[in-house]
Design an enzyme around this catalytic site. Sequence first.
Site, PDB file in Angstrom:
ATOM      1  N   ARG A 196      -2.875  22.584 -13.075  1.00 51.89           N
ATOM      2  CA  ARG A 196      -1.848  21.649 -13.583  1.00 51.89           C
ATOM      3  C   ARG A 196      -2.128  21.199 -15.016  1.00 51.89           C
ATOM      4  NH1 ARG A 196       1.013  16.479 -10.430  1.00 51.89           N
ATOM      5  NH2 ARG A 196       2.392  15.988 -12.163  1.00 51.89           N
ATOM      6  N   ASN A 209      -0.432  19.934 -19.853  1.00 49.41           N
ATOM      7  CA  ASN A 209      -0.819  19.008 -20.922  1.00 49.41           C
ATOM      8  C   ASN A 209      -0.773  19.666 -22.296  1.00 49.41           C
ATOM      9  OD1 ASN A 209      -1.230  16.995 -19.074  1.00 49.41           O
ATOM     10  ND2 ASN A 209      -3.375  17.525 -18.750  1.00 49.41           N
ATOM     11  N   HIS A 250      -0.274  12.619 -27.406  1.00 45.88           N
ATOM     12  CA  HIS A 250      -0.571  11.241 -27.000  1.00 45.88           C
ATOM     13  C   HIS A 250      -1.224  10.453 -28.131  1.00 45.88           C
ATOM     14  CE1 HIS A 250      -0.430  11.853 -22.341  1.00 45.88           C
ATOM     15  NE2 HIS A 250       0.748  11.600 -22.872  1.00 45.88           N
ATOM     16  N   LYS A 304       3.365  12.023 -10.615  1.00 50.07           N
ATOM     17  CA  LYS A 304       2.507  11.169 -11.455  1.00 50.07           C
ATOM     18  C   LYS A 304       3.290   9.909 -11.785  1.00 50.07           C
ATOM     19  CE  LYS A 304      -0.444  14.336 -14.080  1.00 50.07           C
ATOM     20  NZ  LYS A 304      -0.781  14.737 -15.459  1.00 50.07           N
ATOM     21  N   LYS A 360       7.732  23.867 -13.145  1.00 55.35           N
ATOM     22  CA  LYS A 360       6.808  22.747 -12.988  1.00 55.35           C
ATOM     23  C   LYS A 360       6.440  22.551 -11.513  1.00 55.35           C
ATOM     24  CE  LYS A 360       5.596  18.027 -13.821  1.00 55.35           C
ATOM     25  NZ  LYS A 360       5.788  16.749 -14.465  1.00 55.35           N
ATOM     26  N   HIS A 407       8.278   9.860 -26.887  1.00 54.21           N
ATOM     27  CA  HIS A 407       7.292  10.733 -26.251  1.00 54.21           C
ATOM     28  C   HIS A 407       7.549  12.212 -26.599  1.00 54.21           C
ATOM     29  CE1 HIS A 407       4.408  12.164 -23.328  1.00 54.21           C
ATOM     30  NE2 HIS A 407       5.322  12.955 -22.830  1.00 54.21           N
ATOM     31  N   ARG A 423       0.810  -1.235   0.000  1.00 54.73           N
ATOM     32  CA  ARG A 423       0.000   0.000   0.000  1.00 54.73           C
ATOM     33  C   ARG A 423       0.837   1.276   0.000  1.00 54.73           C
ATOM     34  NH1 ARG A 423      -3.060  -3.057   3.389  1.00 54.73           N
ATOM     35  NH2 ARG A 423      -4.927  -3.856   2.376  1.00 54.73           N
ATOM     36  N   HIS A 477      -0.058  17.764 -25.489  1.00 55.99           N
ATOM     37  CA  HIS A 477      -0.203  16.345 -25.153  1.00 55.99           C
ATOM     38  C   HIS A 477      -1.500  15.710 -25.648  1.00 55.99           C
ATOM     39  CE1 HIS A 477       3.388  16.944 -22.882  1.00 55.99           C
ATOM     40  NE2 HIS A 477       3.413  15.693 -22.465  1.00 55.99           N
ATOM     41  N   GLU A 533       9.917  18.787 -24.034  1.00 57.48           N
ATOM     42  CA  GLU A 533       9.177  19.086 -22.796  1.00 57.48           C
ATOM     43  C   GLU A 533       9.618  20.430 -22.205  1.00 57.48           C
ATOM     44  OE1 GLU A 533       6.540  17.411 -21.958  1.00 57.48           O
ATOM     45  OE2 GLU A 533       6.857  15.238 -21.922  1.00 57.48           O
ATOM     46  N   GLU A 544      -4.135  17.759 -10.210  1.00 60.53           N
ATOM     47  CA  GLU A 544      -4.604  18.196 -11.530  1.00 60.53           C
ATOM     48  C   GLU A 544      -6.110  18.415 -11.593  1.00 60.53           C
ATOM     49  OE1 GLU A 544      -2.456  16.579 -14.991  1.00 60.53           O
ATOM     50  OE2 GLU A 544      -4.385  16.575 -16.028  1.00 60.53           O
TER      51      GLU A 544
HETATM   52  N1  LIG Z   1       5.192  11.138 -14.892  1.00 59.78           N
HETATM   53  C1  LIG Z   1       5.213  12.235 -15.600  1.00 59.78           C
HETATM   54  O1  LIG Z   1       4.828  13.303 -15.128  1.00 59.78           O
HETATM   55  C2  LIG Z   1       5.743  12.195 -17.004  1.00 59.78           C
HETATM   56  C3  LIG Z   1       6.036  13.386 -17.684  1.00 59.78           C
HETATM   57  C4  LIG Z   1       6.585  13.311 -18.970  1.00 59.78           C
HETATM   58  C5  LIG Z   1       6.824  12.074 -19.545  1.00 59.78           C
HETATM   59  N2  LIG Z   1       6.521  10.929 -18.851  1.00 59.78           N
HETATM   60  C6  LIG Z   1       6.791   9.615 -19.433  1.00 59.78           C
HETATM   61  O2  LIG Z   1       8.193   9.460 -19.591  1.00 59.78           O
HETATM   62  C7  LIG Z   1       8.427   8.499 -20.601  1.00 59.78           C
HETATM   63  C8  LIG Z   1       9.545   8.972 -21.507  1.00 59.78           C
HETATM   64  O3  LIG Z   1      10.715   9.139 -20.744  1.00 59.78           O
HETATM   65  P1  LIG Z   1      12.152   9.179 -21.432  1.00 59.78           P
HETATM   66  O4  LIG Z   1      12.096  10.001 -22.645  1.00 59.78           O
HETATM   67  O5  LIG Z   1      13.119   9.527 -20.362  1.00 59.78           O
HETATM   68  O6  LIG Z   1      12.318   7.675 -21.981  1.00 59.78           O
HETATM   69  P2  LIG Z   1      13.054   6.375 -21.443  1.00 59.78           P
HETATM   70  O7  LIG Z   1      12.927   6.239 -19.986  1.00 59.78           O
HETATM   71  O8  LIG Z   1      12.572   5.284 -22.302  1.00 59.78           O
HETATM   72  O9  LIG Z   1      14.598   6.647 -21.767  1.00 59.78           O
HETATM   73  C9  LIG Z   1      15.008   6.796 -23.109  1.00 59.78           C
HETATM   74  C10 LIG Z   1      16.204   5.911 -23.448  1.00 59.78           C
HETATM   75  O10 LIG Z   1      17.395   6.490 -22.915  1.00 59.78           O
HETATM   76  C11 LIG Z   1      18.163   5.511 -22.209  1.00 59.78           C
HETATM   77  N3  LIG Z   1      18.889   6.238 -21.165  1.00 59.78           N
HETATM   78  C12 LIG Z   1      18.370   6.814 -20.066  1.00 59.78           C
HETATM   79  N4  LIG Z   1      19.303   7.517 -19.417  1.00 59.78           N
HETATM   80  C13 LIG Z   1      20.456   7.376 -20.099  1.00 59.78           C
HETATM   81  C14 LIG Z   1      21.775   7.874 -19.924  1.00 59.78           C
HETATM   82  N5  LIG Z   1      22.086   8.741 -18.945  1.00 59.78           N
HETATM   83  N6  LIG Z   1      22.726   7.493 -20.816  1.00 59.78           N
HETATM   84  C15 LIG Z   1      22.406   6.659 -21.852  1.00 59.78           C
HETATM   85  N7  LIG Z   1      21.175   6.180 -22.086  1.00 59.78           N
HETATM   86  C16 LIG Z   1      20.204   6.547 -21.215  1.00 59.78           C
HETATM   87  C17 LIG Z   1      17.145   4.525 -21.728  1.00 59.78           C
HETATM   88  O11 LIG Z   1      17.731   3.262 -21.499  1.00 59.78           O
HETATM   89  C18 LIG Z   1      16.145   4.503 -22.875  1.00 59.78           C
HETATM   90  O12 LIG Z   1      16.566   3.614 -23.872  1.00 59.78           O
HETATM   91  C19 LIG Z   1       7.111   8.286 -21.331  1.00 59.78           C
HETATM   92  O13 LIG Z   1       6.558   7.038 -20.949  1.00 59.78           O
HETATM   93  C20 LIG Z   1       6.242   9.410 -20.816  1.00 59.78           C
HETATM   94  O14 LIG Z   1       4.870   9.085 -20.808  1.00 59.78           O
HETATM   95  C21 LIG Z   1       5.993  10.970 -17.617  1.00 59.78           C
HETATM   96 ZN   LIG Z   2       5.058  14.651 -21.617  1.00 57.43          ZN
END
Ligand SMILES: NC(=O)c1ccc[n+]([C@@H]2O[C@H](COP(=O)([O-])OP(=O)(O)OC[C@H]3O[C@@H](n4cnc5c(N)ncnc54)[C@H](O)[C@@H]3O)[C@@H](O)[C@H]2O)c1
Ligand SMILES: [Zn+2]
Length: 326
Positions: free
Chosen positions: A210, A214, A221, A112, A196, A233, A90, A217, A154, A206
């Site tokens: 907040r 989006n 999305h 999130k 942010k 993304h 939990r 997005h 972003e 949100e």
């Molecule tokens: N929770 C939130 O508020 C929020 C906000 C924006 C995006 N997201 C989510 O985040 C995700 C995208 O995140 P992302 O773009 O970081 O993608 P990701 O986590 O897939 O990372 C991208 C790639 O980079 C590699 N990598 C990471 N750090 C590295 C480093 N220092 N050196 C070499 N390689 C590295 C990873 O192995 C991966 O292959 C999506 O699922 C999106 O929906 C969430």
């Molecule tokens: Zn995003």
Amino acid sequence: MQPTGKLFIITDTTVGRLYGRTLQREFAGGGNDVVLLDIPPGEGSKNHRSVHALHTQLLKGGVGRDSFVIALGGGVVGDVAGYVAATILRGIPFIQIPTTLLAQVDSSVGGKVGVDHPLGKNLIGAFHQPAAVYVDPDVLSTLPAAEYRNGLAEVVKIAAALDHRFFADIERNVRNIKSGNARTVIDLIHRAIALKAAVVMKDEKETGLRKVLNLGHTIGHAVETASGFRLRHGEAVSIGLSVEGRIACDMGLMAKKDYRRLVALLTAFRLPTRLPGTMNGKKFLAALAADKKNEKGGTRFVLLKRIGQPVVGVEVPDQFIRSFFQ
Ligand SMILES: NC(=O)c1ccc[n+]([C@@H]2O[C@H](COP(=O)([O-])OP(=O)(O)OC[C@H]3O[C@@H](n4cnc5c(N)ncnc54)[C@H](O)[C@@H]3O)[C@@H](O)[C@H]2O)c1
Ligand SMILES: [Zn+2]
């Protein structure tokens, strides 16, 4: 912060290979029992299968209420590990150590967490604030260029939605940002997080403000889903920012001048600004329609009146969206 219980570092195999052992040793040096767990890299791991496998590993590994989860990686790892922390026993505390630019400026902050469902992206999740977020810009040195650009989308979103001065500073500093000038990048990360965090502190769940985050997005999305997650993304968000900008112009909300600045900045970062020619229009409209279920009376958009001046809850008549497919 020095956690006392057992620590579970969750990472992906790529980041684990680069930084996993170092971090494990670091925490173990503080006297903690530290377990290192990984998932395959990429959006394909952001699902219930990963969560279930990690739950099992934590339970078998002796997780207790005094344990901590440490998310070491990009947004995928942060979202999955955070959701595992939110749901195991939990909810136990977790720490974010974001390693992509996207995760450092956006996903690690705000609480999130969650996974995708076959019916849509980010549909399963929770709000679970990290106990701490540690950002080390040095890890960006190993990040592939395409992933760096992904994070810039972003950053542009945050600036366009919240702060026209920040947007103008980014325009002035394109060259230093692209070359990864350390001082410029650190300043960029600082400002993006501060903007942010200020929004999240006013509206954590949100219910109102907040929603401005989006921006880009709604279309983003839909494009991301319709591409079968072949688009990153951030790339999808970049297309979303630009297409939503066009819609805002067509609806007479935003001036052409501001739209052009937005597209020019995204283009300067070599981010895509158009729907891919291969985009399946049917899949795209279906993904957009799935979003409709979230709010009564049609797809609600966040659109810009000006750079730094978003309007939330704009109902966009279908004709403005269909025009992209004619
Ligand atoms: N929770 C939130 O508020 C929020 C906000 C924006 C995006 N997201 C989510 O985040 C995700 C995208 O995140 P992302 O773009 O970081 O993608 P990701 O986590 O897939 O990372 C991208 C790639 O980079 C590699 N990598 C990471 N750090 C590295 C480093 N220092 N050196 C070499 N390689 C590295 C990873 O192995 C991966 O292959 C999506 O699922 C999106 O929906 C969430
Ligand atoms: Zn995003």
